[in-house]
Design a protein around this motif. Structure first.
Motif, PDB file in Angstrom:
ATOM      1  N   ALA A  37       0.831  -1.211   0.000  1.00 25.54           N
ATOM      2  CA  ALA A  37       0.000   0.000   0.000  1.00 25.54           C
ATOM      3  C   ALA A  37       0.860   1.254   0.000  1.00 25.54           C
ATOM      4  O   ALA A  37       0.577   2.209  -0.724  1.00 25.54           O
ATOM      5  N   PHE A  38       1.921   1.253   0.785  1.00 28.50           N
ATOM      6  CA  PHE A  38       2.785   2.423   0.845  1.00 28.50           C
ATOM      7  C   PHE A  38       3.530   2.637  -0.474  1.00 28.50           C
ATOM      8  O   PHE A  38       3.661   3.768  -0.943  1.00 28.50           O
ATOM      9  N   ALA A  39       4.003   1.556  -1.071  1.00 29.96           N
ATOM     10  CA  ALA A  39       4.757   1.680  -2.323  1.00 29.96           C
ATOM     11  C   ALA A  39       3.863   2.134  -3.475  1.00 29.96           C
ATOM     12  O   ALA A  39       4.267   2.982  -4.284  1.00 29.96           O
ATOM     13  N   THR A  40       2.665   1.587  -3.558  1.00 30.74           N
ATOM     14  CA  THR A  40       1.780   1.963  -4.659  1.00 30.74           C
ATOM     15  C   THR A  40       1.115   3.310  -4.430  1.00 30.74           C
ATOM     16  O   THR A  40       0.606   3.910  -5.381  1.00 30.74           O
ATOM     17  N   ALA A  41       1.115   3.801  -3.211  1.00 31.48           N
ATOM     18  CA  ALA A  41       0.530   5.120  -2.951  1.00 31.48           C
ATOM     19  C   ALA A  41       1.398   6.241  -3.506  1.00 31.48           C
ATOM     20  O   ALA A  41       0.925   7.359  -3.673  1.00 31.48           O
ATOM     21  N   GLN A  42       2.644   5.949  -3.807  1.00 31.81           N
ATOM     22  CA  GLN A  42       3.543   6.965  -4.350  1.00 31.81           C
ATOM     23  C   GLN A  42       3.222   7.289  -5.807  1.00 31.81           C
ATOM     24  O   GLN A  42       3.653   8.318  -6.322  1.00 31.81           O
ATOM     25  N   ILE A  43       2.489   6.417  -6.478  1.00 33.27           N
ATOM     26  CA  ILE A  43       2.110   6.609  -7.879  1.00 33.27           C
ATOM     27  C   ILE A  43       0.602   6.840  -7.915  1.00 33.27           C
ATOM     28  O   ILE A  43      -0.176   5.942  -7.598  1.00 33.27           O
ATOM     29  N   PRO A  44       0.154   8.034  -8.290  1.00 29.15           N
ATOM     30  CA  PRO A  44      -1.284   8.354  -8.201  1.00 29.15           C
ATOM     31  C   PRO A  44      -2.189   7.447  -9.032  1.00 29.15           C
ATOM     32  O   PRO A  44      -3.338   7.223  -8.659  1.00 29.15           O
ATOM     33  N   HIS A  45      -1.696   6.890 -10.129  1.00 28.70           N
ATOM     34  CA  HIS A  45      -2.548   6.051 -10.978  1.00 28.70           C
ATOM     35  C   HIS A  45      -2.787   4.659 -10.390  1.00 28.70           C
ATOM     36  O   HIS A  45      -3.627   3.923 -10.893  1.00 28.70           O
ATOM     37  N   LEU A  46      -2.064   4.315  -9.344  1.00 25.68           N
ATOM     38  CA  LEU A  46      -2.248   3.015  -8.695  1.00 25.68           C
ATOM     39  C   LEU A  46      -3.049   3.139  -7.399  1.00 25.68           C
ATOM     40  O   LEU A  46      -2.879   2.354  -6.473  1.00 25.68           O
ATOM     41  N   HIS A  47      -3.952   4.114  -7.356  1.00 28.80           N
ATOM     42  CA  HIS A  47      -4.690   4.359  -6.121  1.00 28.80           C
ATOM     43  C   HIS A  47      -5.630   3.225  -5.761  1.00 28.80           C
ATOM     44  O   HIS A  47      -5.913   3.010  -4.580  1.00 28.80           O
ATOM     45  N   LEU A  48      -6.113   2.474  -6.748  1.00 22.61           N
ATOM     46  CA  LEU A  48      -6.991   1.342  -6.416  1.00 22.61           C
ATOM     47  C   LEU A  48      -6.236   0.272  -5.634  1.00 22.61           C
ATOM     48  O   LEU A  48      -6.752  -0.273  -4.648  1.00 22.61           O
ATOM     49  N   ILE A  49      -5.022  -0.021  -6.060  1.00 27.25           N
ATOM     50  CA  ILE A  49      -4.221  -1.032  -5.362  1.00 27.25           C
ATOM     51  C   ILE A  49      -3.865  -0.549  -3.965  1.00 27.25           C
ATOM     52  O   ILE A  49      -3.969  -1.300  -2.985  1.00 27.25           O
ATOM     53  N   SER A  50      -3.437   0.707  -3.861  1.00 25.82           N
ATOM     54  CA  SER A  50      -3.031   1.209  -2.546  1.00 25.82           C
ATOM     55  C   SER A  50      -4.222   1.291  -1.592  1.00 25.82           C
ATOM     56  O   SER A  50      -4.076   0.992  -0.400  1.00 25.82           O
ATOM     57  N   CYS A  51      -5.386   1.665  -2.094  1.00 26.27           N
ATOM     58  CA  CYS A  51      -6.566   1.745  -1.217  1.00 26.27           C
ATOM     59  C   CYS A  51      -6.977   0.373  -0.708  1.00 26.27           C
ATOM     60  O   CYS A  51      -7.190   0.181   0.492  1.00 26.27           O
ATOM     61  N   TRP A  52      -7.108  -0.575  -1.608  1.00 23.70           N
ATOM     62  CA  TRP A  52      -7.582  -1.896  -1.192  1.00 23.70           C
ATOM     63  C   TRP A  52      -6.545  -2.641  -0.362  1.00 23.70           C
ATOM     64  O   TRP A  52      -6.885  -3.309   0.620  1.00 23.70           O
ATOM     65  N   ALA A  53      -5.272  -2.536  -0.741  1.00 24.96           N
ATOM     66  CA  ALA A  53      -4.224  -3.181   0.063  1.00 24.96           C
ATOM     67  C   ALA A  53      -4.143  -2.532   1.440  1.00 24.96           C
ATOM     68  O   ALA A  53      -3.970  -3.219   2.453  1.00 24.96           O
ATOM     69  N   GLY A  54      -4.279  -1.205   1.489  1.00 27.50           N
ATOM     70  CA  GLY A  54      -4.259  -0.519   2.774  1.00 27.50           C
ATOM     71  C   GLY A  54      -5.437  -0.882   3.645  1.00 27.50           C
ATOM     72  O   GLY A  54      -5.297  -1.086   4.852  1.00 27.50           O
ATOM     73  N   LEU A  55      -6.619  -0.980   3.048  1.00 29.49           N
ATOM     74  CA  LEU A  55      -7.806  -1.330   3.816  1.00 29.49           C
ATOM     75  C   LEU A  55      -7.715  -2.741   4.385  1.00 29.49           C
ATOM     76  O   LEU A  55      -7.995  -2.969   5.574  1.00 29.49           O
TER      77      LEU A  55
END
Length: 103
Positions: A37-55
């Motif tokens: 979640a932290f790694a994919t949050a650095q790239i705005p276009h990967l917000h779906l992955i970062s949101c779901w992995a973070g949740l």
């Protein structure tokens, strides 16, 4: 003087793996999801992955904190929860859980 002969065996930080497999797997899962979640949050276009992995990381970390048995597990869970929470919130800022999919 029997205590002078007693030797304490050195145990590693995750020596309780056999004794607490569920707790240790929750801690490892939370760490991995938090890192993702932290790694994919650095790239705005990967917000779906970062949101779901973070949740999912937040939920697994919260459950792991409820049932954790050792200090090492709690330490790993707190680090993973922090990374998952940061990734989740940055992903929400970049578009949310369903941003661009339902619309």
């Amino acid at each position: 003087m029997a205590y002078a002969v007693y030797r304490r065996q050195h145990r590693g930080p995750l020596s309780a793996i056999a004794a607490h497999p569920v707790e240790n797997s929750l801690a490892a899962t939370t760490l991995l999801l938090g890192a993702l979640a932290f790694a994919t949050a650095q790239i705005p276009h990967l917000h779906l992955i970062s949101c779901w992995a973070g949740l999912v990381g937040i939920l697994s970390g919260a459950w792991g904190q409820m049932i954790s048995a050792t200090t090492v597990e709690r330490f790993m869970l707190v680090i993973g929860l922090g990374a998952a929470g940061l990734g989740f919130y940055l992903g929400m800022a970049h578009g949310g859980l369903f941003g661009g999919v339902l619309g």
